[in-house]
Design a protein around this motif. Structure first.
Motif, PDB file in Angstrom:
ATOM      1  N   ILE A 123     156.442 -26.688  18.369  1.00 32.73           N
ATOM      2  CA  ILE A 123     157.036 -27.128  19.637  1.00 32.73           C
ATOM      3  C   ILE A 123     157.311 -25.927  20.541  1.00 32.73           C
ATOM      4  CG2 ILE A 123     159.047 -28.241  20.674  1.00 32.73           C
ATOM      5  CD1 ILE A 123     159.102 -30.123  18.277  1.00 32.73           C
ATOM      6  N   GLY A 124     157.798 -24.832  19.960  1.00 34.20           N
ATOM      7  CA  GLY A 124     158.014 -23.626  20.754  1.00 34.20           C
ATOM      8  C   GLY A 124     156.725 -23.114  21.356  1.00 34.20           C
ATOM      9  N   HIS A 125     155.656 -23.157  20.574  1.00 34.62           N
ATOM     10  CA  HIS A 125     154.337 -22.727  21.066  1.00 34.62           C
ATOM     11  C   HIS A 125     153.880 -23.601  22.230  1.00 34.62           C
ATOM     12  CE1 HIS A 125     150.043 -21.479  20.663  1.00 34.62           C
ATOM     13  NE2 HIS A 125     149.819 -22.740  21.004  1.00 34.62           N
ATOM     14  N   GLU A 126     154.045 -24.914  22.110  1.00 33.28           N
ATOM     15  CA  GLU A 126     153.576 -25.820  23.164  1.00 33.28           C
ATOM     16  C   GLU A 126     154.414 -25.684  24.435  1.00 33.28           C
ATOM     17  OE1 GLU A 126     150.807 -27.307  22.947  1.00 33.28           O
ATOM     18  OE2 GLU A 126     150.496 -26.824  20.835  1.00 33.28           O
ATOM     19  N   ILE A 127     155.717 -25.561  24.292  1.00 32.47           N
ATOM     20  CA  ILE A 127     156.570 -25.358  25.466  1.00 32.47           C
ATOM     21  C   ILE A 127     156.247 -24.016  26.130  1.00 32.47           C
ATOM     22  CG2 ILE A 127     158.962 -24.957  26.203  1.00 32.47           C
ATOM     23  CD1 ILE A 127     159.838 -27.122  24.282  1.00 32.47           C
ATOM     24  N   ALA A 128     155.881 -23.025  25.321  1.00 32.87           N
ATOM     25  CA  ALA A 128     155.505 -21.714  25.878  1.00 32.87           C
ATOM     26  C   ALA A 128     154.292 -21.834  26.793  1.00 32.87           C
ATOM     27  CB  ALA A 128     155.233 -20.731  24.742  1.00 32.87           C
ATOM     28  N   HIS A 129     153.350 -22.711  26.445  1.00 34.19           N
ATOM     29  CA  HIS A 129     152.209 -22.935  27.332  1.00 34.19           C
ATOM     30  C   HIS A 129     152.676 -23.370  28.722  1.00 34.19           C
ATOM     31  CE1 HIS A 129     148.680 -22.340  24.885  1.00 34.19           C
ATOM     32  NE2 HIS A 129     149.061 -23.202  23.960  1.00 34.19           N
ATOM     33  N   VAL A 130     153.680 -24.248  28.764  1.00 39.48           N
ATOM     34  CA  VAL A 130     154.189 -24.742  30.041  1.00 39.48           C
ATOM     35  C   VAL A 130     154.900 -23.625  30.797  1.00 39.48           C
ATOM     36  CG1 VAL A 130     155.749 -26.387  31.154  1.00 39.48           C
ATOM     37  CG2 VAL A 130     154.385 -27.098  29.170  1.00 39.48           C
ATOM     38  N   HIS A 186     145.444 -17.474  26.149  1.00 41.34           N
ATOM     39  CA  HIS A 186     146.584 -18.371  26.327  1.00 41.34           C
ATOM     40  C   HIS A 186     147.235 -18.698  24.987  1.00 41.34           C
ATOM     41  CE1 HIS A 186     144.819 -20.074  30.346  1.00 41.34           C
ATOM     42  NE2 HIS A 186     145.252 -18.835  30.447  1.00 41.34           N
ATOM     43  N   GLU A 187     146.408 -18.992  23.991  1.00 35.91           N
ATOM     44  CA  GLU A 187     146.941 -19.331  22.677  1.00 35.91           C
ATOM     45  C   GLU A 187     147.721 -18.167  22.081  1.00 35.91           C
ATOM     46  OE1 GLU A 187     146.924 -22.247  21.068  1.00 35.91           O
ATOM     47  OE2 GLU A 187     146.073 -23.083  22.885  1.00 35.91           O
ATOM     48  N   SER A 188     147.180 -16.978  22.173  1.00 37.07           N
ATOM     49  CA  SER A 188     147.868 -15.809  21.624  1.00 37.07           C
ATOM     50  C   SER A 188     149.164 -15.535  22.380  1.00 37.07           C
ATOM     51  CB  SER A 188     146.953 -14.576  21.686  1.00 37.07           C
ATOM     52  OG  SER A 188     145.807 -14.773  20.877  1.00 37.07           O
ATOM     53  N   GLU A 189     149.135 -15.705  23.689  1.00 29.75           N
ATOM     54  CA  GLU A 189     150.343 -15.497  24.482  1.00 29.75           C
ATOM     55  C   GLU A 189     151.397 -16.548  24.149  1.00 29.75           C
ATOM     56  OE1 GLU A 189     150.945 -13.869  28.870  1.00 29.75           O
ATOM     57  OE2 GLU A 189     150.171 -15.924  28.903  1.00 29.75           O
ATOM     58  N   ALA A 190     150.964 -17.799  23.961  1.00 32.98           N
ATOM     59  CA  ALA A 190     151.907 -18.858  23.589  1.00 32.98           C
ATOM     60  C   ALA A 190     152.490 -18.615  22.205  1.00 32.98           C
ATOM     61  CB  ALA A 190     151.227 -20.218  23.651  1.00 32.98           C
ATOM     62  N   ASP A 191     151.711 -18.006  21.311  1.00 38.98           N
ATOM     63  CA  ASP A 191     152.256 -17.654  19.994  1.00 38.98           C
ATOM     64  C   ASP A 191     153.416 -16.674  20.138  1.00 38.98           C
ATOM     65  OD1 ASP A 191     150.610 -19.252  18.479  1.00 38.98           O
ATOM     66  OD2 ASP A 191     149.166 -17.675  18.015  1.00 38.98           O
ATOM     67  N   GLY A 194     156.292 -18.407  21.971  1.00 33.96           N
ATOM     68  CA  GLY A 194     156.857 -19.439  21.102  1.00 33.96           C
ATOM     69  C   GLY A 194     157.753 -18.870  20.033  1.00 33.96           C
ATOM     70  N   LEU A 195     157.386 -17.717  19.478  1.00 31.99           N
ATOM     71  CA  LEU A 195     158.248 -17.058  18.502  1.00 31.99           C
ATOM     72  C   LEU A 195     159.603 -16.723  19.109  1.00 31.99           C
ATOM     73  CD1 LEU A 195     155.923 -14.536  16.602  1.00 31.99           C
ATOM     74  CD2 LEU A 195     156.993 -16.591  15.682  1.00 31.99           C
ATOM     75  N   ARG A 196     159.594 -16.233  20.345  1.00 30.25           N
ATOM     76  CA  ARG A 196     160.857 -15.890  21.012  1.00 30.25           C
ATOM     77  C   ARG A 196     161.708 -17.138  21.216  1.00 30.25           C
ATOM     78  NH1 ARG A 196     158.367 -12.172  25.928  1.00 30.25           N
ATOM     79  NH2 ARG A 196     157.258 -10.657  24.626  1.00 30.25           N
TER      80      ARG A 196
END
Length: 264
Positions: A123-130, A186-191, A194-196
């Motif tokens: 969920i953190g990863h997906e919200i990070a995309h937004v 994008h995926e790597s940035e969201a990772d 998302g961790l944060r």
């Protein structure tokens, strides 16, 4: 062809004006407004609910609890906390978040994510995309790429069957050389983001590695990484392991503040 040069200049001017910086300091192209993105997110979420049955009860409360814990730590500009959450009756291990404040989780993901920390990693990863406006950047990049190919085709006089073959080859080059690598970024940035987010909400960021190990065991055949919109599982795990030491202080700070949620 006199019109081509002014068009190129105008296109470059728009692109430069639309260049912004991502939360990790990366330059990006964002042509759409926040209102446009929010409208697109609302429409997509409504369509998904029409197409796929939703689930209530314990699965919904569980996902809502994890989402609320992450959303509660977001900056004010990320929304007022009124994110809509739905659990979908779908066996695929998938989740998504959309501009405007929407989160969807499939039942299949709850079979892969073994605890609340692993679910928070997704969920953190997906919200990070937004938060990183990846949808805007993706749409803007596709628009700029198509415009560039159109200008190139007109400038080179690529007409007829031979021209169509050349443009098809150029289109494949644009897809695999520009669009897909952008998505992997994008995926790597969201990772990273998302961790944060999960650590700041009190979820153990080390659970993200276990989650992707579970994904790797459950997943089937994957295309070569250069043809994929996502990093390989091995590359993703290595990237997470490199970032985890930097976010562990956020996790410990959240624990001391009594923030670890108990979503069950």
């Amino acid at each position: 062809m006199r019109w081509i040069r002014p068009l190129v200049v105008a296109t470059l001017a728009v692109a430069l004006a639309a260049c912004t910086t991502s939360p990790t300091g990366r330059s990006r192209l964002t042509l759409l407004s926040e209102a446009q993105l929010d409208q697109m997110g609302a429409q997509a979420f409504a369509q998904y609910q029409r197409d796929t049955p939703t689930v209530g009860g314990a699965p919904y409360r569980y996902v809502q609890c994890v989402t609320d814990a992450i959303v509660a730590t977001l900056p004010p500009e990320a929304g007022d906390g009124g994110w809509q959450v739905r659990v979908f009756d779908d066996d695929s291990a998938n989740a998504f978040a959309l501009p405007g404040g929407y989160v969807g989780v499939n039942l299949g993901l709850l079979e892969i994510a073994e605890n609340q920390d692993q679910l928070a990693a997704v969920i953190g990863h997906e919200i990070a995309h937004v938060l990183a406006r990846h949808a805007n950047e993706r749409a803007s990049t596709q628009t700029a790429t198509q415009l560039g190919l159109s200008v190139l085709s007109s400038a080179a006089g690529l007409e007829g069957p031979g021209g169509e073959q050349v443009m098809a080859a150029l289109g494949m080059g644009a897809k695999y050389g520009i669009l897909l690598p952008f998505s992997r970024r994008h995926e790597s940035e969201a990772d990273v983001l998302g961790l944060r987010l999960m650590a700041g909400a009190g979820f153990d960021p080390r659970a993200s590695v276990a989650l992707w190990q579970n994904m790797g065991r459950a997943g089937g055949a994957r295309p070569p990484e250069w043809m994929s919109t996502h990093p390989s599982h091995g590359q993703r795990i290595a990237g997470l392991e490199a970032e985890i030491p930097g976010v562990l202080p956020l996790y410990e700070q959240a624990r001391r503040a009594g923030r670890p949620p108990r979503c069950g």
